[in-house]
Structures are given as C-alpha cells and as structure tokens.
Design a protein around this motif. Structure first.
Motif, PDB file in Angstrom:
ATOM      1  N   MET A 191     -43.259 -84.843 -24.734  1.00 28.38           N
ATOM      2  CA  MET A 191     -44.004 -85.030 -25.980  1.00 28.38           C
ATOM      3  C   MET A 191     -43.324 -84.338 -27.149  1.00 28.38           C
ATOM      4  SD  MET A 191     -47.942 -84.730 -24.638  1.00 28.38           S
ATOM      5  CE  MET A 191     -48.603 -85.087 -26.243  1.00 28.38           C
ATOM      6  N   ARG A 233     -46.882 -91.545 -26.909  1.00 30.21           N
ATOM      7  CA  ARG A 233     -47.384 -90.207 -27.204  1.00 30.21           C
ATOM      8  C   ARG A 233     -48.885 -90.105 -26.930  1.00 30.21           C
ATOM      9  NH1 ARG A 233     -48.121 -88.912 -33.247  1.00 30.21           N
ATOM     10  NH2 ARG A 233     -49.911 -90.238 -32.738  1.00 30.21           N
ATOM     11  N   LYS A 261     -42.311 -86.282 -30.390  1.00 35.15           N
ATOM     12  CA  LYS A 261     -42.785 -85.787 -31.685  1.00 35.15           C
ATOM     13  C   LYS A 261     -41.613 -85.616 -32.648  1.00 35.15           C
ATOM     14  CE  LYS A 261     -45.124 -81.892 -33.885  1.00 35.15           C
ATOM     15  NZ  LYS A 261     -44.024 -81.651 -34.817  1.00 35.15           N
TER      16      LYS A 261
END
Length: 548
Positions: free
Chosen positions: A437, A169, A441
């Motif tokens: 992402m 990330r 997440k």
C-alpha cells in the motif's frame, strides 16, 4: 546581423582538418543549395567566396560526447557518404540546439526534394523546391498531430492506471481492516489459551505431587507389610504398624484431616489440654494413638452407612485442583487398612484394657478357627486386596486425572502454538500489505502531482484550494503507513500472501514509468516538431512566398 531562420548564420569555432586547433569561423546555412558554408570573416557581399562548404542533404548531425567539460558545447556534422566531417563548437547549449535543428531541417528538405525528383520525375527547379518545402511542412504537421495523439493516449493510460491503483488500494485497505480484526481476535484467543494453560499447569503440578505422594505411601506400606525381621509379628500387628505409619506421615502433611476428625470425636476438654499431653510419658502417647485409631475406625463405619462407593469415587475436575491443597492419601490408606483388618480395633481395645501382648491373643484366636497355612494365605490375599483396592479406588483415579490434565495441557499448548504461528503469519501479511500500500500510495501521489484525476475528482481552479482538497483527500481516503517503521524500496519485503495483487500493482506501476518515458519523448517530439514547423513556415513565407 546574424540570421535565426532556416538560413541561419553566426560565429562558431571549427576544428581544423590538418592541425588539431579550434579556429573561429562564420557559418551560414543555405537551404536553397542544401549546403553549409563557412567563412574566415563575416561576408559583406553575397558574392563573397566561401572558405569551405558541406553538403547537408541526408547528412548526420549529433552532439560530441568526447568532452567531459560541461561548459563546452560541441557537435559534429557528417555527410551522407561519410567523406567529410565538420567539428563545431558554440558558446551555449541553446545555440547548439538551434544549429542542430536547422541542419536537420535542411537535411530533411534535401531528402524530400530528392525523393520528389526521383519518384515524380520532376525537374530540379524552383517549383520543385517550393513543393518540397510544402511537403516538409505537411510532414511536420503530421508529426505534431501524432505526438498529440500519443500524449492523449498516454494520458488515458495513466488515468486508467490511477483508477486501477485506487481500486487495488481500496481492496488492500479492506483486507488490512479485516486482518486487523483477525489479529485482535487471535490476540484475545492467545490470551485465553495462555490463561487456560496456566491453570492447567497448576492443576498438573498439584496432580503430580499427589500421585508422587500416593506412590510414596504405597511404597512405605508395602515395605511395612513385607518386613520380616520379626517372624512372630502377626499380620494384624503389621496392619497396625501401617496405620501408625500413615498417622506419622499425616502429621507431616499440612492438610491434617485425620487429626481434625479425631479432635471432633473427642470431648471438648481434650482440645484445651493438647499441649499438656505432649509433656506426658510414653503410656499417655500410646493412649492418644489408640484414641486416634478408634476415631478413624468410627469414621469408616459412618462412611459405610452413608454409602462407601459414592464417597470414594467422587468426581473431580482440573479446575478444582488449582487450589494449593492435596488430598490426604494417608487417611484413605488408613481407612482401607482398617476396613480390611477389623481386628485392629479389637487388638487395640485389649491393649488398653488388660495391657497384655496382642500377638499372643491374635495367635490364640486364629489357632482355634483355622490352621496356620490357611491363615497365612488368607492374610496374603487380604494384603493384595488392600493394595488393589487402594490402587483402584484412590490412586488410579488420580493418575487417570493426571493423564487427562496432561493431555489437555498438550492440546492447549498445541493450540497456543498454532494461534501464535497464525498471529506471526498475520503480522508478516500485515507488513506485506503495508509495503504494497505504501508503494501504491507513492504512485497515486505522484499521479496527483502530475495532474491525473480520478473519476470522482474535479480540477480545482485555485492552487491553494487544490492543495487543501488534496490534503483532505489524503487524510480521508489515502493509506497512512506506520509512523515508527521505516520502509522504503531498499527494505523491500518479499510478498507471498498477496502476490497476485502486488503483481498487478507492480505491473501497473512499471507501465506508468514506461508511459512517463513515452510522454517525455512525445512531449519532446511535439515541441521539436512545432518549433521546426514554425521555423520552416516563417522562412517559407518570408523567402519563398514573397518571391512569388
């Protein structure tokens, strides 16, 4: 009172063997004899004869999946030789799970006892049964230990997966930041290219108009010199007609440099009487034309003294052509015609002084010097030199500049297309990064909810403090997806630019899902082994150890 230990007993509904009906029966498990007995009524004495029984050693017990009613809980028990099956029904799921647990433990106890008797050649007595129960307890302890180890291994695996996802990330956030900077640079570059292309298009339009006007002037001058309707017309008269033609074309041109020059060479009182001259007769108009011709001729002489090559070969750039003005090619053509045929000045002087015919004077002068054929050849050569000089000195530089600007336009356009394509690829790459992402997440947030901590995180004692810390951590470190763009798993974006990163991230997320299933199964096995061990241990201490 019904027993809840390994010798469990209670009421159940049993399916009849002959008639397909469910009848209430009192069920009782006997761990010592490894049997399951049922009675029509609850027995009041130990010696009460059972209505039927089932051998539980190495039996198979499972939930009945044939019913679709969620309020009906049925299970079935099949002997090891598959000759007899009991279909049983209870009121609650908890009761069904308790019966299944007891029956499986008794079945395992029977298998353990049989293996001890066969392998160790022990007699089938109470000591062997006691040893079998102890062996079963040891096995349950081993199962619980293995389940704990599996849970520890899965916890470490999830911790490593979270650490790796955080690293990925952070790498993607850095790529996203660089991509945003790159997009801003490309946006500014695209804007600059568009402005340059707009200026170049303006310059190209001006040059095209100039080249077109120059071609028209050349065509009309060529037609003027090639007009043979009056054979007696001399070449000087044709040249004078060409100058008059240029003056007429110049009157229609907004940039009237010839008239301005002519006005400068005249006295001041001519400017005030300009409107009155327009109302005079044809003789006055001819005098004005003659004065304009003299003005052009005087300008030609001045340009010769200052340097003719510097004046005609002046350098221009496409940035100067963005002004909505074009050069007066009629003026340039007039200068070249007068420079080539200086007799025009002498002929015009004779016309104003004596009023006689110019054609006769010109023919008389030429007959005294040369013969007619040599004069015609010389005139033709002068005409071609005039065309060549205008083309080389005036028209060709403009045409070359037009090609140069057109080439620059094409280069700028190709550069603009290249930057636009790169910008579109960057936008697609940004969409890929956003989607990747967002998935990472989601996986990290789920691990946070599961209590998996990263190396730099510390457990919080209070729930409120933990939630506050999690929110701050989310705002500070976690990626924020776009607000106005709806992206989820159903709108999956094909990842091309960051395939290796997404491949590793997706593999990590997949392994996490597998680890969750393993964790669920290990937790279930640990819970089952602990409950089974507690059940067997309590019955063993109460029934077996107390007897000895």
């Amino acid at each position: 009172m019904d027993s809840t230990g390994l010798d469990k007993s209670g009421w159940v509904n049993k399916k009849a063997q002959v008639m397909p009906s469910w009848n209430p029966r009192y069920l009782m498990a006997d761990p010592r004899e490894l049997r399951l007995k049922y009675f029509k009524e609850r027995p009041t004495d130990i010696d009460t004869k059972e209505r039927g029984e089932l051998k539980l050693a190495n039996c198979t017990v499972s939930v009945d999946q044939t019913t679709n009613d969620e309020d009906i809980y049925r299970f079935l028990i099949t002997t090891a030789d598959h000759r007899k099956t009991f279909h049983l029904e209870v009121e609650t799921q908890y009761e069904m799970q308790e019966w299944i647990r007891v029956i499986r433990l008794v079945s395992d106890l029977g298998v353990t006892k049989s293996s001890i008797v066969e392998e160790q050649k022990r007699p089938d007595n109470d000591d062997t049964f006691k040893f079998s129960v102890e062996t079963l307890l040891t096995r349950l302890d081993t199962q619980s230990t293995e389940a704990r180890r599996s849970l520890d291994r899965i916890a470490k695996q999830k911790w490593k997966a979270k650490c790796r996802l955080i690293e990925l990330r952070d790498e993607m956030e850095e790529k996203h930041r660089k991509l945003r900077t790159k997009q801003q640079e490309m946006k500014a570059q695209e804007k600059s290219y568009r402005e340059d292309l707009s200026q170049l298009n303006q310059a190209l339009y001006v040059l095209q108009q100039q080249v077109r006007r120059s071609n028209d002037i050349q065509q009309q001058v060529v037609e003027t010199f090639g007009n043979n309707q009056h054979p007696n017309t001399s070449i000087v008269d044709k040249a004078k007609d060409a100058v008059d033609l240029c003056r007429t074309l110049l009157l229609n041109n907004p940039n009237k440099r010839l008239l301005t020059t002519a006005a400068k060479s005249q006295p001041t009182h001519h400017e005030s009487d300009e409107k009155e001259k327009a109302a005079k007769d044809e003789d006055d108009e001819e005098e004005e034309e003659t004065e304009a011709v003299h003005a052009v001729a005087s300008q030609v002489r001045k340009s010769k003294s200052k340097g003719k090559s510097k004046k005609k070969n002046r350098a221009r750039s496409y940035s100067d052509l963005t002004v909505s003005k074009s050069d007066v090619f009629e003026d340039e053509m007039s200068k070249i015609i007068m420079d080539t045929f200086p007799q025009i000045l002498a002929a015009s002087t004779t016309a104003t002084g004596t009023g006689t015919n110019d054609n006769n004077n010109a023919d008389t002068d030429t007959d005294t010097q040369k013969n007619q054929y040599e004069q015609q050849n010389e005139d033709v050569i002068k005409i071609f030199e005039l065309y060549h000089r205008y083309y080389v000195e005036v028209h060709l530089p403009r045409e070359m500049e037009l090609r140069k600007v057109r080439t620059k336009c094409e280069q700028k356009y190709n550069s603009l297309r290249y930057v636009s394509n790169k910008k579109e690829l960057a936008r697609r790459e940004e969409d890929e990064i956003d989607w990747v992402m967002m998935e990472m997440k989601r996986a990290i947030d789920r691990l946070n909810k599961e209590g998996v901590l990263a190396p730099d995180e510390k457990p919080s004692k209070h729930k409120k403090a933990h939630k506050k810390h999690e929110a701050e951590n989310t705002e500070a470190n976690h990626y924020k997806p776009p607000q106005n763009v709806h992206r989820d798993s159903s709108t999956m974006i094909p990842v091309l630019a960051h395939r290796s990163t997404w491949s590793e991230a997706s593999d990590t997320i997949f392994q996490l899902n597998v680890a969750r299933q393993q964790q669920y199964q290990a937790t279930k096995d640990l819970e089952e082994s602990l409950k089974s061990r507690e059940l067997v241990k309590s019955w063993y201490e109460e029934k077996i150890v107390a007897e000895y």
